[in-house]
Design a protein around this motif. Sequence first.
Motif, PDB file in Angstrom:
ATOM      1  N   LYS A  32      44.296  18.179  55.596  1.00  0.00           N
ATOM      2  CA  LYS A  32      45.056  18.423  54.471  1.00  0.00           C
ATOM      3  C   LYS A  32      45.548  19.803  54.400  1.00  0.00           C
ATOM      4  CE  LYS A  32      42.469  14.643  52.086  1.00  0.00           C
ATOM      5  NZ  LYS A  32      41.571  14.477  51.170  1.00  0.00           N
ATOM      6  N   PRO A  33      46.490  20.135  53.469  1.00  0.00           N
ATOM      7  CA  PRO A  33      46.858  21.409  53.270  1.00  0.00           C
ATOM      8  C   PRO A  33      45.780  22.295  52.549  1.00  0.00           C
ATOM      9  CG  PRO A  33      48.353  19.725  52.394  1.00  0.00           C
ATOM     10  CD  PRO A  33      47.429  18.837  52.815  1.00  0.00           C
ATOM     11  N   LEU A  34      45.953  23.498  52.924  1.00  0.00           N
ATOM     12  CA  LEU A  34      45.220  24.404  52.230  1.00  0.00           C
ATOM     13  C   LEU A  34      45.748  24.718  50.556  1.00  0.00           C
ATOM     14  CD1 LEU A  34      42.808  26.586  52.180  1.00  0.00           C
ATOM     15  CD2 LEU A  34      44.664  28.211  52.797  1.00  0.00           C
ATOM     16  N   ARG A  35      44.721  24.695  49.631  1.00  0.00           N
ATOM     17  CA  ARG A  35      45.128  24.960  48.269  1.00  0.00           C
ATOM     18  C   ARG A  35      44.747  26.483  48.030  1.00  0.00           C
ATOM     19  NH1 ARG A  35      42.973  19.485  47.651  1.00  0.00           N
ATOM     20  NH2 ARG A  35      44.610  18.074  47.697  1.00  0.00           N
ATOM     21  N   MET A  36      45.571  26.962  47.778  1.00  0.00           N
ATOM     22  CA  MET A  36      45.404  28.547  47.548  1.00  0.00           C
ATOM     23  C   MET A  36      45.289  28.910  46.264  1.00  0.00           C
ATOM     24  SD  MET A  36      44.527  31.509  48.671  1.00  0.00           S
ATOM     25  CE  MET A  36      44.886  31.560  50.572  1.00  0.00           C
ATOM     26  N   ILE A  37      44.525  29.330  45.528  1.00  0.00           N
ATOM     27  CA  ILE A  37      44.531  29.814  43.972  1.00  0.00           C
ATOM     28  C   ILE A  37      44.456  31.362  44.004  1.00  0.00           C
ATOM     29  CG2 ILE A  37      43.404  29.577  41.704  1.00  0.00           C
ATOM     30  CD1 ILE A  37      41.904  27.011  43.184  1.00  0.00           C
ATOM     31  N   ALA A  38      45.525  31.929  43.800  1.00  0.00           N
ATOM     32  CA  ALA A  38      45.685  33.186  43.580  1.00  0.00           C
ATOM     33  C   ALA A  38      45.621  33.714  42.142  1.00  0.00           C
ATOM     34  CB  ALA A  38      47.446  33.597  44.138  1.00  0.00           C
ATOM     35  N   VAL A  39      44.337  34.435  42.022  1.00  0.00           N
ATOM     36  CA  VAL A  39      44.245  34.925  40.609  1.00  0.00           C
ATOM     37  C   VAL A  39      44.648  36.513  40.280  1.00  0.00           C
ATOM     38  CG1 VAL A  39      42.187  35.491  38.969  1.00  0.00           C
ATOM     39  CG2 VAL A  39      42.071  33.768  40.791  1.00  0.00           C
ATOM     40  N   LYS A  40      45.491  36.542  39.551  1.00  0.00           N
ATOM     41  CA  LYS A  40      46.300  37.706  39.359  1.00  0.00           C
ATOM     42  C   LYS A  40      45.705  39.154  38.893  1.00  0.00           C
ATOM     43  CE  LYS A  40      48.238  37.068  34.433  1.00  0.00           C
ATOM     44  NZ  LYS A  40      49.307  36.869  33.778  1.00  0.00           N
ATOM     45  N   SER A  41      44.444  38.942  38.431  1.00  0.00           N
ATOM     46  CA  SER A  41      43.661  40.108  37.954  1.00  0.00           C
ATOM     47  C   SER A  41      42.141  40.071  38.356  1.00  0.00           C
ATOM     48  CB  SER A  41      43.967  40.481  36.357  1.00  0.00           C
ATOM     49  OG  SER A  41      43.369  39.342  35.835  1.00  0.00           O
ATOM     50  N   ALA A  42      41.650  41.337  38.344  1.00  0.00           N
ATOM     51  CA  ALA A  42      40.150  41.174  38.654  1.00  0.00           C
ATOM     52  C   ALA A  42      39.369  40.763  37.457  1.00  0.00           C
ATOM     53  CB  ALA A  42      39.688  42.577  38.881  1.00  0.00           C
ATOM     54  N   SER A  43      39.832  40.940  36.027  1.00  0.00           N
ATOM     55  CA  SER A  43      39.088  40.311  34.966  1.00  0.00           C
ATOM     56  C   SER A  43      39.114  38.753  34.968  1.00  0.00           C
ATOM     57  CB  SER A  43      39.820  40.993  33.849  1.00  0.00           C
ATOM     58  OG  SER A  43      40.937  40.503  33.562  1.00  0.00           O
ATOM     59  N   ARG A  44      40.347  38.211  35.362  1.00  0.00           N
ATOM     60  CA  ARG A  44      40.291  36.810  35.488  1.00  0.00           C
ATOM     61  C   ARG A  44      39.505  36.245  36.511  1.00  0.00           C
ATOM     62  NH1 ARG A  44      44.136  34.096  32.110  1.00  0.00           N
ATOM     63  NH2 ARG A  44      45.368  35.570  31.190  1.00  0.00           N
ATOM     64  N   PHE A  45      39.518  36.969  37.647  1.00  0.00           N
ATOM     65  CA  PHE A  45      38.771  36.794  38.641  1.00  0.00           C
ATOM     66  C   PHE A  45      37.156  36.608  38.467  1.00  0.00           C
ATOM     67  CE2 PHE A  45      36.752  36.966  43.008  1.00  0.00           C
ATOM     68  CZ  PHE A  45      37.255  36.276  43.778  1.00  0.00           C
ATOM     69  N   ARG A  46      36.738  37.502  37.581  1.00  0.00           N
ATOM     70  CA  ARG A  46      35.182  37.477  37.093  1.00  0.00           C
ATOM     71  C   ARG A  46      35.051  36.516  36.269  1.00  0.00           C
ATOM     72  NH1 ARG A  46      36.078  43.147  37.352  1.00  0.00           N
ATOM     73  NH2 ARG A  46      37.013  43.203  35.101  1.00  0.00           N
ATOM     74  N   GLN A  47      35.823  36.052  35.430  1.00  0.00           N
ATOM     75  CA  GLN A  47      35.630  34.870  34.571  1.00  0.00           C
ATOM     76  C   GLN A  47      35.294  33.889  35.126  1.00  0.00           C
ATOM     77  OE1 GLN A  47      39.389  34.537  32.315  1.00  0.00           O
ATOM     78  NE2 GLN A  47      38.847  36.418  30.753  1.00  0.00           N
ATOM     79  N   ILE A  48      35.632  33.494  36.629  1.00  0.00           N
ATOM     80  CA  ILE A  48      35.322  32.403  37.425  1.00  0.00           C
ATOM     81  C   ILE A  48      33.778  32.314  37.583  1.00  0.00           C
ATOM     82  CG2 ILE A  48      35.629  31.222  39.569  1.00  0.00           C
ATOM     83  CD1 ILE A  48      38.447  32.402  39.383  1.00  0.00           C
ATOM     84  N   GLY A  49      33.144  33.370  37.516  1.00  0.00           N
ATOM     85  CA  GLY A  49      31.593  33.435  37.771  1.00  0.00           C
ATOM     86  C   GLY A  49      31.222  33.859  39.227  1.00  0.00           C
ATOM     87  N   LEU A  50      32.074  34.224  40.129  1.00  0.00           N
ATOM     88  CA  LEU A  50      31.769  34.639  41.417  1.00  0.00           C
ATOM     89  C   LEU A  50      31.044  35.843  41.240  1.00  0.00           C
ATOM     90  CD1 LEU A  50      34.882  33.261  43.115  1.00  0.00           C
ATOM     91  CD2 LEU A  50      32.620  32.268  43.274  1.00  0.00           C
ATOM     92  N   PRO A  51      30.353  36.322  42.572  1.00  0.00           N
ATOM     93  CA  PRO A  51      29.544  37.613  42.508  1.00  0.00           C
ATOM     94  C   PRO A  51      30.648  38.675  42.197  1.00  0.00           C
ATOM     95  CG  PRO A  51      28.716  36.308  43.995  1.00  0.00           C
ATOM     96  CD  PRO A  51      30.111  35.440  43.481  1.00  0.00           C
TER      97      PRO A  51
END
Length: 101
Positions: A32-51
């Motif tokens: 199956k194709p790779l689903r790539m989620i590109a997050v545009k900012s570090a603050s939004r990336f941190r909201q996801i809850g990853l380390p």
Amino acid sequence: MDEEKARRVIDDLEAYRYFTTNLLGLKMVEVKPLRMIAVKSASRFRQIGLPDRWAGVFVANLNGTFALANLEDYNFSSKEGSFAQQVLLHEYNHFLFRFTE
């Protein structure tokens, strides 16, 4: 991110896929194709809850293949890479190495 920047990310991934499959000779297996989620900012990336020390992640399971990348400092205006480009291609490499012969 706006459409023009998103298109640049897609073009960069497609160029890298072309390089690895056609010039290096890697052969993809059916997947199956790779689903790539590109997050545009570090603050939004941190909201996801990853380390905090993570900049991307790759997951492959029965539901498909997924990658998430923080593209905050992605260099859209030149051919010089940035850390964000390295993260994006790093996550894509997980996909390539898992699904090539």
